[in-house]
Design an enzyme around this catalytic site. Structure first.
Site, PDB file in Angstrom:
ATOM      1  CD  GLN A 207      13.799  32.668  10.089  1.00 14.59           C
ATOM      2  OE1 GLN A 207      14.845  32.684  10.106  1.00 14.59           O
ATOM      3  NE2 GLN A 207      13.363  31.724  11.097  1.00 14.59           N
ATOM      4  CG  PHE A 238      19.790  28.222   9.017  1.00  8.67           C
ATOM      5  CD1 PHE A 238      19.017  27.411   8.495  1.00  8.67           C
ATOM      6  CD2 PHE A 238      20.370  28.938   7.648  1.00  8.67           C
ATOM      7  CE1 PHE A 238      18.962  26.033   7.215  1.00  8.67           C
ATOM      8  CE2 PHE A 238      20.976  28.367   7.051  1.00  8.67           C
ATOM      9  CZ  PHE A 238      20.187  27.113   5.782  1.00  8.67           C
ATOM     10  NE  ARG A 320      12.264  26.262  22.883  1.00 12.26           N
ATOM     11  CZ  ARG A 320      11.513  25.256  22.139  1.00 12.26           C
ATOM     12  NH1 ARG A 320      12.135  24.222  22.190  1.00 12.26           N
ATOM     13  NH2 ARG A 320      10.387  25.545  22.380  1.00 12.26           N
ATOM     14  CD  GLU A 728      13.943  24.827  16.504  1.00 15.36           C
ATOM     15  OE1 GLU A 728      14.429  25.898  16.726  1.00 15.36           O
ATOM     16  OE2 GLU A 728      12.551  24.213  17.138  1.00 15.36           O
TER      17      GLU A 728
END
Length: 781
Positions: A207, A238, A320, A728
């Site tokens: 990714q 993912f 986060r 997401e």
């Protein structure tokens, strides 16, 4: 309306198109990294020598027996690494261990063989002398031992202590929940070779090609311009291919350098599931205060992430999570502490949502638990605490468009006929002792952008050829999510040409450098902005050429579906004619585009700022039926309304919403990661390392009725063509499934019974929750 978000009169964006590789996917024509092996000759195959201890001192490694195995060409150990022996970004993750083993299954060395069987036999022949050391496998063990690494940030806003003193109702609890295996269809794969000029070329399922390039560069001790990384496509990512591929790519590249032959490294399913990082599990303790009307006054929580043996991306995952503990609810006074447990397990990593789901799950579990104790319906308790205009988050970012949360909520209640169905469920439950039904609605508010401001940039290269055909390369990677199709639509819209005119090239570091990971749901925002910028540079030059051909001012020139016209001219020309003329006028027909997200700032030390460009909203209603006898359940119906702004590609977005929801439901109800925490020699071994023991969602878990709608009139100013991210946020809509299970379990008890539900809420966990409810006294009203 900004230039970035404004759409022309007849755009290609907004049309529904299938995935650009859809036919290749279903026919098998689409190639993946490992399919490219046949294009090379003399390929060597890599297989690891693995640890059988969770924690040990590595005393010695005898590789000589492996070299005696027929077909074995080389054994690579830490001593063979010419550069930096590290595969992470925090410089705490040796690619191969020197003297300490940190988890069960860790590669100690890699064997290169003429074929895979030879490499496997060679790996079996290597012997390691080790001294076992004490290990920490669970998060509670790490907490008790004080084993933490990385930052320990705190969010502190308002007068938390004063608010608790004023609260009419105060509750406290503890909640630990599991992580999740990525289980992408294509396992980790890299294929490396070195050309005649010494250039290292790596085909990699990654990714983040730029970071793969960086890690390979410093492992080999060579500059980045000697390393090229290409990602053709991935069979799923993912988040599990954001950081995890780098070490495997570096090993393949090192093998190619040492032997002068191409090296293939592909993990089989067992190796992949036992060697790669997972979604972080979390442990939480919390205390929450409400006023008499059920409005949240204060929250205090401690979140402990299961980081595994090295940091990887655990720090930004933790921050986060802390930034999303509020979900869609205003918490005026809040104090959240975060820390990362250091355990002897795989190094946990990015996973769709990147900590956001874990933080939000804590809040949703709290509200589901305390609603009966407050005597307030759980759905009403949630809605009563929604953000309103003028309110800001725990990290002081104003919440824009909170009305969209209510719009999603109201639309899904109406479309799902929730009031009628609730009455039907109540009547059904009153007549059945063996099965009960439950229905729940939950919201999602998810911030879009990388928390680290520097990562919010994208690049693209757009080439227009003499015949008018267009080739686009951008910094994003395709993992099945449909990013390439969106970029094709953005390019066609920006240039004013038919979609068939534009073609996409694979993502490569020698075409678009210094890109960010395709992660944080930002792929379309960042790369779409860059593609549009490059197209507009070319268009600006072509308008002047067209003005001369049409006899009209350049600012009047419009290009739509390949036809070039101007307001004050009756004449039209084709795109191909315009491009051909521009070529003979020596006009540049290529451009490098760039985009950076404006308006972001973030102070990590204070956990304060505006790290997100915008928030994506959504709401979901789920209905389940639970059996009293064994806790088994069926998901009867799901209704979703989700905010994607003005969709770039509605069919792609619907697929992302459905897939994200199902993956979230798997995390919350099925996928149960289990490590051996006994005192046996197998301590630290992942016990759930195959589909026989690790259950991912299948068709049988899909809801019988599955309705998904996109929120209308949701244009997002300042984003590419008014769109919003979709990768997401839908995963968190699956909270509604878990909360519906809670409602169904509660129906087996007396009214007002508190239901404590494990996560994942497997049938076994539901059964034990049901048993507890049936034996528990109801909470006094």
């Amino acid at each position: 309306m900004s230039q970035l978000s404004q759409r022309p009169a007849d755009p290609v964006v907004g049309e529904s198109h299938h995935h650009e590789s859809a036919f290749g996917h279903v026919t098998g024509a689409a190639l993946y990294t490992d399919d490219l092996v046949g294009r090379l000759t003399g390929v060597l195959h890599a297989f690891p020598v693995r640890s059988e201890h969770a924690h040990a001192r590595l005393d010695s490694l005898d590789t000589a027996p492996a070299l005696a195995v027929p077909g074995v060409v080389r054994v690579i150990t830490a001593a063979d690494i010419p550069g930096v022996n590290d595969q992470g970004v925090k410089h705490d993750e040796p690619m191969l261990p020197v003297d300490e083993i940190m988890y069960f299954g860790q590669p100690l060395a890699w064997v290169l063989g003429e074929d895979l069987e030879a490499a496997k036999a060679g790996a079996q022949a290597v012997t390691a002398e080790v001294t076992p050391l004490p290990s920490l496998v669970t998060v509670p063990e790490a907490i008790a031992a004080g084993s933490f690494h990385g930052i320990q940030p705190t969010i502190d806003k308002g007068d938390v202590d004063g608010a608790f003193a004023d609260a009419a109702h105060v509750f406290a609890g503890e909640f630990e929940f599991a992580g999740q295996e990525h289980f992408y269809l294509e396992t980790q794969a890299s294929l490396a070779h070195v050309d005649e000029n010494g250039q290292v070329f790596i085909q990699c399922s990654t990714q983040h090609p730029t970071e793969t390039q960086d890690i390979v560069s410093h492992v080999l001790g060579i500059p980045a311009n000697e390393v090229t990384v290409q990602c053709l496509r991935m069979g799923g990512g993912f988040g599990g291919k954001e950081m995890q591929p780098h070490g495997y790519a570096a090993l393949a590249a090192l093998g190619a350098k040492l032997t002068g032959r191409p090296v293939r490294l592909r993990l089989n399913r067992t190796l992949d599931i036992t060697m790669t990082g997972k979604r972080h599990g979390f442990h939480s303790t919390w205390r929450i205060g409400f006023d008499d009307d059920g409005r949240i006054l204060a929250l205090e929580a401690t979140l402990t992430a299961d980081g595994g043996w090295s940091l990887d991306l655990s720090e930004p995952v933790l921050t986060r999570a802390m930034c999303h503990i509020d979900n869609a609810y205003w918490v005026p006074n809040i104090r959240v502490h975060g820390r990362i447990a250091k355990c002897h397990k795989t190094s946990q990593t990015a996973f769709r949502g990147f900590g956001g789901p874990q933080g939000m799950l804590v809040m949703e579990d709290i509200l589901g638990r305390v609603a009966p104790q407050l005597g307030i319906d759980a759905a009403e308790l949630r809605r009563r605490n929604f953000y309103q205009a003028g309110q800001d988050t725990p990290y002081y970012q104003p919440v824009r468009h909170p009305d969209r949360m209510e719009a999603c909520w109201d639309q899904v209640l109406a479309a799902g006929d929730v009031a009628t169905r609730r009455a039907e469920i109540e009547a059904f439950n009153a007549t059945r002792d063996d099965v009960k039904r439950g229905l729940a609605i939950t919201p999602v508010k998810f911030g879009i952008s990388f928390n680290l401001t520097a990562f919010n940039q994208g690049g693209a290269l757009v080439l227009v050829y003499k015949d008018g055909s267009v080739l686009v390369t951008h910094g994003g990677t395709e993992m099945g999510q449909g990013l390439h199709m969106k970029m094709l639509q953005v390019a066609a819209t920006s240039l004013g040409v038919p979609l068939s005119t534009v073609r996409l090239a694979p993502t490569r570091t020698d075409k678009v450098p210094n890109t960010s990971a395709t992660a944080a749901s930002s792929g379309s925002d960042l790369n779409g902005g860059a593609v549009k910028d490059a197209c507009e540079q070319i268009l600006g030059r072509l308008r002047h050429v067209a003005a001369g051909l049409l006899g009209a001012p350049a600012h009047e020139v419009e290009i739509s579906r390949g036809i070039v016209s101007a307001l004050s001219s009756a004449k039209t020309i084709t795109w191909e004619e315009l491009v051909n003329t521009a070529y003979f006028q020596r006009i540049q027909l290529s451009a490098s585009g760039f985009y950076r997200t404006e308006g972001l700032h973030w102070n990590l030390s204070e956990m304060r700022g505006e790290p997100f460009k915008y928030f994506a909203y959504g709401a979901a209603v789920s209905e389940v039926e639970v059996s009293r006898f064994d806790g088994s359940y069926t998901l009867r119906r799901v209704d979703i309304v989700h905010d994607v702004g003005d969709s770039l590609s509605p069919l792609i977005d619907l697929g992302q919403i459905e897939g994200g929801f199902v993956q979230g439901a798997g995390w919350l109800t099925l996928e149960d990661l289990r490590w051996d925490d006994s005192d046996k020699p197998s301590r630290g071994r992942l016990a759930t390392q195959a589909t026989s023991t690790y259950k991912i969602p299948s068709f049988s878990e899909m809801p019988e009725v599955f309705n998904v709608a996109l929120l209308e009139k949701a244009h997002e100013e300042g984003a590419v063509y008014g769109s919003k991210a979709v990768g997401e946020p839908p995963l968190m809509l699956a909270f509604s499934v878990r909360e519906a299970l809670r409602e169904a379990v509660g129906a087996f008890g007396a009214p007002g019974t508190v239901v404590e539900l494990a996560s994942p809420a497997t049938p076994e966990a539901v059964f034990w929750a049901l048993e507890a409810v049936r034996s528990r006294e109801p909470v006094p009203s």
